[in-house]
Design an enzyme around this catalytic site. Structure first.
Site: not given
Length: 681
Positions: A428, A485
Site C-alpha cells: 500500500d 478502495d
C-alpha cells in the site's frame, strides 16, 4: 511509423498509422510531409522532431530544458552521430559537441501486441541540471476533434476527460510523487467519428510511478505534438545522465478497443512477470472491511472458514497485525508481529488458512512511517520532506532515496517473509508525497526489485489508497492492482469499464463488498455485487457472517462460474461495446481466437425508453454462427413479463446479426447485470 531527417538534424515522425506497402518510397513520404510556406511564416518550417529544439526556432514547447552546473541555461543543438537498426527496433544517437551532450532515442516494436516502446536518454560530460526531458516526441493527428485523458479521485478513479483541440497547449502534470488518482499517465486521440468499436485512434501511456507531465499542443501552423515525461524538476540533483521512462504507443483502426487490446495484451504478456505462470489466479479474500484493525484470532479463523466455503482460495490479512497498530495513527514502519493480538505469532492463523486449502497473504505499507512509531523516535532523519509538513492519513513518507532506509525496510519485510509461508503481499501507499523526487520512485523500485529477487514466489499487489499507483512502471514489479478502495458495485462498474482502456482482466482486482458499501452507503443486491466482481480478478472483501442463506447461495454460484471460466477469461481481451442506451455499460470479453466470449451488460441507471435497446456486439466473424446463452435469465424480475428469445433459452445466430442488429435483452431494474455467454459453432 516512419522517421526521417534532413541532413544531420534530429529526425521527426513523418508518418504514423495504418500499415503502408513494404515497397513504399520513404524519400517521397519525407518530401510529401513538408508543409507549404506563406505570409507570416519563417522561410522553412522548423521540424517537429523527436526532441523539438528551441535553438532551431521551434515555435512550441521544447523537448528538453537544461541548465549547466552553474545554473546557466543551455540551448542544445544536436547533430547526427550514429544509429543501430534491427528487426525489433532502432537506436539513434545525436550529439551537441559544443555543449558536451549526447541524446539517444530508443524504439522497439512488438508485432504481436502492436505496441511501440520509446525512450529518450541524455548524457553529459559534466553534471548538469535537468528541468524537462520528454520521451520521444510524436505528432498527433490533425483529423481529430478531441483528446481523451484521465482524471480521478479516491474511490472515483479513471474518469475520462474529453477536451477539444484548439490552438495552444493542454498541459497536465501530476506532482503528488506517485502515479496518482488525479492524472493517470495515459492519452487517447480518436479521429473524428471514432467509437469504442470503429474508427481510428492513437494511444499513449507513460510507464512511470513518480508523477508525469503531458503536453498536447497545437502549433500555429496546425501541426500537433504530444510530449510525455517525468513531472518537471523531479531531478533534484545535477547529474551526468538522465532518461525518460518508457512511452508506450499504439495505433488502432478498430476504434478505441484496438488501443485497449494492445495495452491489455502488452501489460499482461510482456510486462508483468508471474511468480507461478501456470497457476490459476485464485479467488481472493481480504479481511479489511470485515474487521479493520480489530484482529482477534478466533474471529479471523471463523471468517476464513466462511470465505473458503464460499470459494475463496487466498486469504489476505490486512492492516493491523504489527506494532501497536490499533488505528491509523501509529506503528507504521514497526514491521514486527503484535504479540497482544498474536501471542503465538502468525503461524496459528496461517496454519488454519492452509488447512482450509487457501494460501496466505499479508499487508505492508513499506514506504510510510507514523510519528508515533519506534522507528520514527529512533531515526526522524529518515523522513522524506520537511519536519513541519502536512500529514496524510496521520503519516509521513520515508526517504526511499537513502540506501540505509531501503536496507532497513528490506530487513524487516524479509524477516516476515522468510519466517512465514506467505505468497502474496498487498503493498500500500496511502498518502501523496510532500514533493516530487525521482530518487523516491527509483528507490521504491529498487526495494521491490530486491525483494522479488529474494522471494520470487511472492506475488505483489500495487495499492495506493486504491488506484493511486497504477502504471506500467510499477507493473513491471507487481502482478495485481487494487483498482479502487470503492467496493460500491455501481461505481466499480464504471471504473472498471474505463480502466479497461489500459488494464487487462488478469491484473485488475475486484471484490464483492458488504451489503451496505462502506464508502458510499449504498445497498446493492448480492447478484449485482458478485457479477461486477466476476468481470475481473474476483475476490471478496466483506464480513461473510452478514450473508443470509440466499446471498450465500448466489455468491457460491457466481464464484463457481468464475472459476469454471477463468482459464480463458484471464487471457481474454476486454472490448467495450457501443451501447445505444446510455444507462447500459457493456463489455465483451473474448478469447484472442474469437471462439468464446462473455458479455456483461450492466444497467447503471433507469433507461429513458421502456424496453432495452438492442446491444450490438463486435469483432465477430460475420459468416460464423454463434450459440448465445443468457446465463442468469432466472433472475429476471416479475416486471419482465415477455419472452424474448434469450429468456427462453440459447439461440444460434450469425455474427453479422449480432454485430448489426444486436442482442435483445430482457427488461431489468437499475443496478443489475445481464451475463451472456457466446460460443462460435
Amino acid at each position: 511509423m516512419v522517421l526521417a531527417a534532413t541532413g544531420d538534424r534530429l529526425p521527426q515522425v513523418v508518418y504514423w498509422g495504418a500499415p503502408l506497402p513494404l515497397d513504399e518510397d520513404l524519400e517521397t513520404l519525407h518530401r510529401g510531409h513538408e508543409l507549404d510556406v506563406t505570409g507570416g511564416m519563417l522561410d522553412e518550417n522548423p521540424d517537429l522532431s523527436l526532441c523539438p529544439e528551441a535553438v532551431r526556432t521551434f515555435p512550441g514547447q521544447p523537448g528538453l530544458i537544461l541548465r549547466d552546473g552553474d545554473g546557466t541555461p543551455l540551448l542544445p543543438k544536436f547533430c547526427y552521430a550514429s544509429d543501430e537498426q534491427s528487426e525489433e527496433g532502432l537506436s539513434l544517437t545525436y550529439a551537441d559537441e559544443a555543449n558536451g551532450l549526447i541524446l539517444i532515442f530508443e524504439f522497439a516494436t512488438d508485432p504481436s501486441t502492436r505496441i511501440i516502446t520509446a525512450k529518450t536518454r541524455l548524457e553529459a560530460n559534466r553534471a548538469v541540471h535537468l528541468h524537462w526531458l520528454a520521451a520521444p516526441v510524436l505528432p498527433a493527428p490533425q483529423q481529430s476533434d478531441e483528446m481523451i485523458d484521465f482524471a480521478g479521485r479516491w474511490t472515483g478513479e479513471f474518469q475520462t476527460n474529453r477536451t477539444a483541440w484548439s490552438a495552444g497547449m493542454r498541459y497536465r502534470e501530476n506532482r503528488t510523487g506517485r502515479t496518482g488518482h488525479e492524472h493517470f499517465p495515459g492519452l487517447l486521440i480518436p479521429l473524428t467519428g471514432c467509437t469504442n468499436t470503429k474508427g481510428e485512434a492513437y494511444g499513449f501511456h507513460y510507464g512511470w510511478s513518480g508523477g508525469h507531465k503531458m503536453i498536447a499542443e497545437e502549433l500555429p501552423d496546425g501541426r500537433r505534438q504530444i510530449q510525455f515525461g517525468h513531472a518537471a524538476r523531479m531531478e533534484t540533483q545535477a547529474a551526468k545522465s538522465f532518461e525518460s521512462a518508457t512511452l508506450y504507443v499504439t495505433y488502432s483502426h478498430k476504434g478505441l478497443n484496438g488501443c485497449a487490446v494492445s495495452f491489455q495484451r502488452h501489460l499482461r504478456d510482456r510486462i508483468v512477470t508471474w511468480p507461478q505462470p501456470d497457476r490459476p489466479r485464485p479467488v481472493h479474500y481480504n479481511c479489511w472491511e470485515a474487521v479493520y484493525f480489530d484482529h482477534k484470532l478466533d474471529v479471523l479463523k471463523d471468517i476464513a472458514d466462511r470465505a473458503a466455503d464460499l470459494g475463496a482460495e487466498r486469504f489476505v490479512l490486512d492492516d493491523g497485525w504489527f506494532g501497536q497498530r490499533d488505528d491509523d495513527t501509529r506503528s507504521l514502519s514497526d514491521w514486527e508481529v503484535d504479540p497482544r493480538k498474536y501471542p503465538e505469532g502468525l503461524h496459528p492463523l496461517i496454519d488454519h488458512v492452509h488447512g482450509l486449502g487457501m494460501t496466505f497473504g499479508i499487508w505492508f505499507e513499506p514506504e510510510m512511517i507514523n510519528e508515533d512509531s519506534d522507528i520514527f523516535r529512533t531515526r526522524p532523519d529518515w523522513v522524506f520532506g520537511a519536519e513541519d509538513q502536512t500529514l496524510g492519513r496521520q503519516q509521513k513518507a520515508l526517504n526511499m532515496g537513502l540506501p540505509e532506509v531501503r536496507d532497513f525496510i528490506y530487513d524487516r519485510m524479509a524477516a516476515i517473509l522468510a519466517a512465514h509461508p506467505i505468497d502474496y503481499v498487498k503493498w500500500d501507499h496511502n498518502r501523496v508525497l510532500p514533493m516530487p523526487d525521482a530518487d523516491q520512485t527509483r528507490g521504491s523500485y529498487a526495494l521491490i526489485d530486491r525483494l522479488r529477487a529474494d522471494f520470487p514466489h511472492v506475488e505483489i499487489e500495487s495499492c495506493a489508497s486504491g488506484g493511486g499507483r497504477i502504471d506500467f512502471g510499477i507493473m513491471k514489479r507487481t502482478q495485481r492492482v487494487w483498482l479502487s478502495d470503492s467496493n460500491d458495485a455501481l461505481e466499480r462498474l464504471r471504473i472498471q469499464h474505463d480502466a479497461a482502456l489500459f488494464l487487462p482482466i488478469a491484473v485488475t482486482g475486484s471484490h464483492v463488498g458488504p451489503r451496505r458499501c462502506h464508502t458510499s452507503g449504498r445497498i446493492f443486491d448480492i447478484s449485482f455485487r458478485a457479477w461486477v466482481a466476476a468481470q475481473r480478478h474476483m475476490g471478496f472483501e466483506m464480513d461473510p457472517r452478514e450473508l443470509d442463506e440466499r446471498e450465500t447461495a448466489v455468491l457460491r454460484e457466481v464464484t463457481s462460474w468464475w472459476k469454471h471460466n477463468r482459464s480463458w477469461m484471464l487471457g481474454a481481451d476486454i472490448l467495450r461495446l457501443d451501447s445505444a442506451d446510455p444507462a447500459v455499460m457493456a463489455e465483451q470479453q473474448m478469447t484472442r481466437e474469437g471462439d468464446k466470449f462473455v458479455v456483461f451488460a450492466g444497467k447503471a441507471a433507469t433507461s429513458d425508453q421502456i424496453a432495452p435497446r438492442p446491444l450490438r456486439l463486435t469483432a465477430l466473424q460475420p459468416d460464423a454462427r454463434y450459440r448465445i446463452t443468457l446465463m442468469n435469465r432466472g433472475t429476471a424480475p416479475a416486471l419482465s413479463r415477455g419472452m424474448p428469445a434469450l429468456k427462453d433459452g440459447p439461440v444460434e445466430v450469425s455474427g453479422a446479426w449480432l454485430m448489426h442488429h444486436g442482442l435483445t435483452l430482457p427488461w431489468n431494474y437499475p443496478d443489475t447485470m445481464w451475463v451472456v455467454e457466446g460460443q462460435r459453432l
